[in-house]
Motif scaffolding. Structure first.
Motif, PDB file in Angstrom:
ATOM      1  N   GLU A   6     -13.790  -0.081 -61.519  1.00 45.06           N
ATOM      2  CA  GLU A   6     -14.903   0.778 -61.932  1.00 45.06           C
ATOM      3  C   GLU A   6     -14.568   1.539 -63.209  1.00 45.06           C
ATOM      4  O   GLU A   6     -15.410   1.685 -64.090  1.00 45.06           O
ATOM      5  N   LEU A   7     -13.326   2.027 -63.316  1.00 42.91           N
ATOM      6  CA  LEU A   7     -12.908   2.712 -64.528  1.00 42.91           C
ATOM      7  C   LEU A   7     -12.864   1.735 -65.693  1.00 42.91           C
ATOM      8  O   LEU A   7     -13.307   2.055 -66.800  1.00 42.91           O
ATOM      9  N   ASN A  48      -6.864   6.405 -60.601  1.00 43.99           N
ATOM     10  CA  ASN A  48      -7.660   6.658 -59.391  1.00 43.99           C
ATOM     11  C   ASN A  48      -8.997   7.335 -59.670  1.00 43.99           C
ATOM     12  O   ASN A  48      -9.613   7.880 -58.767  1.00 43.99           O
ATOM     13  N   MET A  49      -9.458   7.330 -60.918  1.00 42.19           N
ATOM     14  CA  MET A  49     -10.742   7.921 -61.248  1.00 42.19           C
ATOM     15  C   MET A  49     -11.767   6.804 -61.436  1.00 42.19           C
ATOM     16  O   MET A  49     -11.469   5.763 -62.011  1.00 42.19           O
ATOM     17  N   LYS A  50     -12.956   7.008 -60.935  1.00 44.68           N
ATOM     18  CA  LYS A  50     -14.047   6.045 -61.104  1.00 44.68           C
ATOM     19  C   LYS A  50     -14.847   6.408 -62.353  1.00 44.68           C
ATOM     20  O   LYS A  50     -14.761   7.527 -62.851  1.00 44.68           O
ATOM     21  N   ASP A  52     -18.046   7.014 -62.819  1.00 43.70           N
ATOM     22  CA  ASP A  52     -18.974   8.139 -62.702  1.00 43.70           C
ATOM     23  C   ASP A  52     -18.227   9.468 -62.649  1.00 43.70           C
ATOM     24  O   ASP A  52     -18.712  10.492 -63.137  1.00 43.70           O
ATOM     25  N   GLU A  53     -17.018   9.460 -62.106  1.00 37.70           N
ATOM     26  CA  GLU A  53     -16.196  10.676 -62.085  1.00 37.70           C
ATOM     27  C   GLU A  53     -15.740  11.040 -63.493  1.00 37.70           C
ATOM     28  O   GLU A  53     -15.727  12.213 -63.867  1.00 37.70           O
ATOM     29  N   LEU A  54     -15.386  10.036 -64.287  1.00 36.78           N
ATOM     30  CA  LEU A  54     -14.991  10.283 -65.669  1.00 36.78           C
ATOM     31  C   LEU A  54     -16.174  10.800 -66.472  1.00 36.78           C
ATOM     32  O   LEU A  54     -16.037  11.741 -67.248  1.00 36.78           O
ATOM     33  N   ALA A  56     -18.710  12.512 -65.356  1.00 42.57           N
ATOM     34  CA  ALA A  56     -18.932  13.897 -64.935  1.00 42.57           C
ATOM     35  C   ALA A  56     -17.883  14.825 -65.541  1.00 42.57           C
ATOM     36  O   ALA A  56     -18.207  15.938 -65.979  1.00 42.57           O
ATOM     37  N   LEU A  57     -16.623  14.383 -65.590  1.00 39.25           N
ATOM     38  CA  LEU A  57     -15.555  15.180 -66.185  1.00 39.25           C
ATOM     39  C   LEU A  57     -15.833  15.410 -67.670  1.00 39.25           C
ATOM     40  O   LEU A  57     -15.689  16.533 -68.166  1.00 39.25           O
ATOM     41  N   LYS A  60     -18.530  17.927 -68.027  1.00 38.78           N
ATOM     42  CA  LYS A  60     -18.027  19.250 -67.645  1.00 38.78           C
ATOM     43  C   LYS A  60     -17.196  19.860 -68.777  1.00 38.78           C
ATOM     44  O   LYS A  60     -17.219  21.062 -69.003  1.00 38.78           O
TER      45      LYS A  60
END
Length: 66
Positions: A6-7, A48-50, A52-54, A56-57, A60
């Motif tokens: 995903e990443l 371990n980051m997906k 969508d998490e990246l 969002a980060l 932010k």
């Protein structure tokens, strides 16, 4: 990167839409945030980051898509 599909997809398809640089020191992806003068401010492991998490980060931290 094959262990992080995903990443990998996000980095391939989306990362160019943000004013950031991703580096791979020693094989693990790192987000490097720099100031306007090119000085490193922060380094964040992306292991371990997906995608969508990246995204969002990045939002932010104040990075918006072009």
């Amino acid at each position: 990167m094959n262990k992080l599909p995903e990443l990998k997809k996000f980095l391939r398809d989306e990362i160019d839409s943000y004013p950031v640089e991703v580096v791979f020191p020693g094989g693990d992806p790192q987000l490097v945030i720099m100031d306007n003068e090119g000085n490193e401010i922060e380094e964040i492991s992306l292991v371990n980051m997906k995608g969508d998490e990246l995204a969002a980060l990045l939002e932010k931290k104040g990075f918006n898509k072009y």
